[in-house]
Design an enzyme around this catalytic site. Structure first.
Site, mmCIF file in Angstrom:
data_model
loop_
_atom_site.group_PDB
_atom_site.id
_atom_site.type_symbol
_atom_site.label_atom_id
_atom_site.label_comp_id
_atom_site.label_asym_id
_atom_site.label_seq_id
_atom_site.Cartn_x
_atom_site.Cartn_y
_atom_site.Cartn_z
ATOM 1 N N ASN A 1 0.826 -1.207 0.000
ATOM 2 C CA ASN A 1 0.000 0.000 0.000
ATOM 3 C C ASN A 1 0.857 1.253 0.000
ATOM 4 O O ASN A 1 1.977 1.266 0.494
ATOM 5 C CB ASN A 1 -0.934 0.005 1.216
ATOM 6 C CG ASN A 1 -1.919 -1.135 1.152
ATOM 7 O OD1 ASN A 1 -2.085 -1.739 0.097
ATOM 8 N ND2 ASN A 1 -2.551 -1.448 2.265
ATOM 9 N N ASP B 1 -0.594 4.202 1.086
ATOM 10 C CA ASP B 1 -1.457 5.162 1.782
ATOM 11 C C ASP B 1 -0.933 5.637 3.121
ATOM 12 O O ASP B 1 -1.570 6.454 3.786
ATOM 13 C CB ASP B 1 -2.863 4.564 1.951
ATOM 14 C CG ASP B 1 -2.837 3.218 2.683
ATOM 15 O OD1 ASP B 1 -1.919 2.981 3.490
ATOM 16 O OD2 ASP B 1 -3.751 2.401 2.431
ATOM 17 N N HIS C 1 5.935 -0.542 -2.620
ATOM 18 C CA HIS C 1 5.518 0.250 -3.785
ATOM 19 C C HIS C 1 5.590 1.758 -3.528
ATOM 20 O O HIS C 1 4.907 2.532 -4.191
ATOM 21 C CB HIS C 1 4.097 -0.147 -4.208
ATOM 22 C CG HIS C 1 4.020 -1.523 -4.808
ATOM 23 N ND1 HIS C 1 2.891 -2.298 -4.780
ATOM 24 C CD2 HIS C 1 4.957 -2.262 -5.452
ATOM 25 C CE1 HIS C 1 3.132 -3.468 -5.378
ATOM 26 N NE2 HIS C 1 4.375 -3.468 -5.786
ATOM 27 N N CYS D 1 10.356 15.264 -8.432
ATOM 28 C CA CYS D 1 10.611 15.913 -9.720
ATOM 29 C C CYS D 1 11.432 14.973 -10.598
ATOM 30 O O CYS D 1 12.508 14.528 -10.210
ATOM 31 C CB CYS D 1 11.354 17.235 -9.519
ATOM 32 S SG CYS D 1 11.849 17.951 -11.106
ATOM 33 N N CYS E 1 7.564 21.132 -10.928
ATOM 34 C CA CYS E 1 8.546 21.432 -9.878
ATOM 35 C C CYS E 1 8.689 22.954 -9.736
ATOM 36 O O CYS E 1 8.952 23.645 -10.730
ATOM 37 C CB CYS E 1 9.881 20.810 -10.268
ATOM 38 S SG CYS E 1 11.237 21.213 -9.175
ATOM 39 N N CYS F 1 12.489 23.824 -11.038
ATOM 40 C CA CYS F 1 13.014 23.665 -12.408
ATOM 41 C C CYS F 1 11.900 23.423 -13.434
ATOM 42 O O CYS F 1 12.184 23.207 -14.596
ATOM 43 C CB CYS F 1 14.027 22.522 -12.452
ATOM 44 S SG CYS F 1 13.259 20.888 -12.467
ATOM 45 N N THR G 1 -4.674 -9.071 0.145
ATOM 46 C CA THR G 1 -4.029 -8.935 -1.160
ATOM 47 C C THR G 1 -4.496 -10.027 -2.109
ATOM 48 O O THR G 1 -4.654 -11.179 -1.703
ATOM 49 C CB THR G 1 -2.485 -8.951 -1.050
ATOM 50 O OG1 THR G 1 -1.914 -8.907 -2.371
ATOM 51 C CG2 THR G 1 -1.959 -10.175 -0.317
ATOM 52 N N ASN H 1 -8.346 -12.776 3.908
ATOM 53 C CA ASN H 1 -8.812 -12.146 2.670
ATOM 54 C C ASN H 1 -10.328 -12.280 2.586
ATOM 55 O O ASN H 1 -10.915 -13.146 3.236
ATOM 56 C CB ASN H 1 -8.174 -12.846 1.455
ATOM 57 C CG ASN H 1 -7.041 -12.030 0.838
ATOM 58 O OD1 ASN H 1 -7.057 -10.801 0.853
ATOM 59 N ND2 ASN H 1 -6.061 -12.733 0.289
ATOM 60 N N ALA I 1 -10.531 -7.756 7.362
ATOM 61 C CA ALA I 1 -9.356 -7.617 8.225
ATOM 62 C C ALA I 1 -9.689 -6.793 9.476
ATOM 63 O O ALA I 1 -9.218 -7.098 10.567
ATOM 64 C CB ALA I 1 -8.223 -6.955 7.453
HETATM 65 P P1 NAD Z 1 -5.909 -5.840 -4.860
HETATM 66 O O1 NAD Z 1 -6.760 -4.649 -5.064
HETATM 67 O O2 NAD Z 1 -5.395 -6.561 -6.035
HETATM 68 O O3 NAD Z 1 -6.702 -6.923 -3.976
HETATM 69 C C1 NAD Z 1 -7.355 -6.577 -2.777
HETATM 70 C C2 NAD Z 1 -7.628 -7.844 -1.991
HETATM 71 O O4 NAD Z 1 -8.098 -7.485 -0.708
HETATM 72 C C3 NAD Z 1 -8.685 -8.749 -2.632
HETATM 73 O O5 NAD Z 1 -8.134 -10.036 -2.687
HETATM 74 C C4 NAD Z 1 -9.867 -8.715 -1.651
HETATM 75 O O6 NAD Z 1 -10.436 -9.997 -1.480
HETATM 76 C C5 NAD Z 1 -9.199 -8.295 -0.359
HETATM 77 N N1 NAD Z 1 -10.065 -7.474 0.502
HETATM 78 C C6 NAD Z 1 -10.950 -6.502 0.169
HETATM 79 N N2 NAD Z 1 -11.502 -5.939 1.262
HETATM 80 C C7 NAD Z 1 -10.931 -6.566 2.332
HETATM 81 C C8 NAD Z 1 -11.083 -6.440 3.737
HETATM 82 N N3 NAD Z 1 -11.924 -5.543 4.288
HETATM 83 N N4 NAD Z 1 -10.334 -7.249 4.531
HETATM 84 C C9 NAD Z 1 -9.501 -8.181 4.004
HETATM 85 N N5 NAD Z 1 -9.309 -8.334 2.677
HETATM 86 C C10 NAD Z 1 -10.016 -7.542 1.852
HETATM 87 O O7 NAD Z 1 -4.756 -5.371 -3.889
HETATM 88 P P2 NAD Z 1 -3.213 -5.703 -3.901
HETATM 89 O O8 NAD Z 1 -3.001 -7.165 -3.918
HETATM 90 O O9 NAD Z 1 -2.647 -4.886 -2.797
HETATM 91 O O10 NAD Z 1 -2.638 -5.156 -5.296
HETATM 92 C C11 NAD Z 1 -2.987 -3.901 -5.833
HETATM 93 C C12 NAD Z 1 -1.851 -2.905 -5.958
HETATM 94 O O11 NAD Z 1 -2.404 -1.585 -5.932
HETATM 95 C C13 NAD Z 1 -0.895 -2.890 -4.806
HETATM 96 O O12 NAD Z 1 0.315 -2.414 -5.217
HETATM 97 C C14 NAD Z 1 -1.552 -1.893 -3.870
HETATM 98 O O13 NAD Z 1 -0.682 -1.299 -2.977
HETATM 99 C C15 NAD Z 1 -2.054 -0.829 -4.812
HETATM 100 N N6 NAD Z 1 -3.211 -0.127 -4.192
HETATM 101 C C16 NAD Z 1 -2.996 0.472 -2.995
HETATM 102 C C17 NAD Z 1 -4.036 1.072 -2.336
HETATM 103 C C18 NAD Z 1 -3.717 1.671 -0.974
HETATM 104 O O14 NAD Z 1 -2.599 2.123 -0.748
HETATM 105 N N7 NAD Z 1 -4.660 1.661 -0.047
HETATM 106 C C19 NAD Z 1 -5.313 1.096 -2.889
HETATM 107 C C20 NAD Z 1 -5.505 0.488 -4.152
HETATM 108 C C21 NAD Z 1 -4.429 -0.143 -4.780
HETATM 109 ZN ZN ZN Z 2 12.809 19.935 -10.361
#
Ligand code: NAD
Ligand code: ZN
Length: 251
Positions: free
Chosen positions: A105, A107, A122, A130, A151, A154, A192, A217, A236
């Protein structure tokens, strides 16, 4: 005992008895904070084409790419807060159970909840970089009304400091993540889909080291029937507090 409770109790016992836990989280852990994941129910890819996050597209059409990025990541990311799942993990780290938390994530919610050993596989959306002079800026300090943002020094193109499709993984986070995954005796996979490479290889490093694998999940993933030892299906933000209660109950 019903099947669900048997699995929860087994998982709680494994967590209670370990002080070498590596956690691996994805977008699902932040869903209950109000951030939609990419895949699964309510996922962003139902509304957007993933090419907006390809580095080649960003470099040729920065305005179009930035418009989607602003809506997805910046219009509300700064108003969201950690949920009970992030908080339980921070608590387990301060209890000495967790040796590293790898997150896909961007975030920043794990750090906000108080987790310290966080490896951002990630990157993070809190910084803009920049592409010409390499300076980085806190994203809150940059005006995103006019896109793409440039930026102030620059006039180079600013890019969120997270990993786009087609880009490499930040080397330090990569190395720390592999070390954490390879040296744990228990891995928690949380929220995930396991579909994004190379992040999705990390649980295999843990398995090779004979770690037990607990997966939380909302729907089964490629791990569920292959390397997962205990699969807990649900949210979760509900399951982690339940596990925490079970652990404390028997202490
Ligand atoms: P994904 O979106 O591919 O999959 C999300 C998974 O989470 C699914 O398998 C789903 O079943 C499960 N899920 C949904 N709600 C849930 C809950 N409340 N509790 C438990 N599980 C739950 O996510 P990914 O595998 O992280 O891959 C996507 C890519 O995009 C990653 O790099 C991710 O960091 C990025 N992304 C990040 C954010 C963030 O930072 N919050 C948001 C969207 C995408
Ligand atoms: Zn710059």
């Amino acid at each position: 005992m019903e099947h669900r409770l048997v699995n929860l109790t087994k998982a709680a016992n494994l967590i209670r008895n370990s002080n070498k836990i590596c956690v691996f989280t994805g977008a699902g852990i932040s869903a209950e904070s109000g951030i939609p994941p990419f895949r699964g129910e309510g996922g962003l890819w139902n509304r957007y084409d993933p090419h907006i996050l390809e580095i080649g597209y960003f470099l040729t059409k920065p305005k179009e790419s930035w418009e989607a990025i602003r809506t997805i990541f910046y219009d509300f990311f700064h108003q969201v807060a950690p949920n009970p799942a992030h908080k339980v993990l921070a608590q387990w780290e301060s209890d000495g159970k967790i040796t590293g938390l790898i997150t896909q994530n961007i975030d920043n919610l794990h750090a906000q909840a108080g987790s310290v050993k966080v490896y951002e596989f990630h990157g993070n959306c809190d910084r803009l970089l920049c592409l010409d002079c390499n300076k980085s800026y806190p994203s809150l300090s940059v005006d995103l009304k006019e896109l793409p943002p440039l930026c102030p020094d620059c006039f180079g193109l600013l890019k969120p400091d997270f990993v786009f499709f087609g880009e490499g993984i930040p080397p330090l986070a990569y190395q720390q993540s592999i070390e954490a995954a390879s040296s744990c005796d228990l891995m928690l996979i949380i929220g995930t889909s396991g579909e994004v490479a190379p992040a999705n290889h990390l649980p295999h490093f843990a398995k090779r080291n004979k770690a037990s694998i607990i997966e939380i999940n909302r729907e089964p993933s490629p791990y569920t029937k292959t390397i997962t030892d205990i699969y807990l299906e649900g949210k979760a933000g509900e399951l982690l507090p339940e596990l925490n209660d079970l652990i404390n109950l028997n202490n």
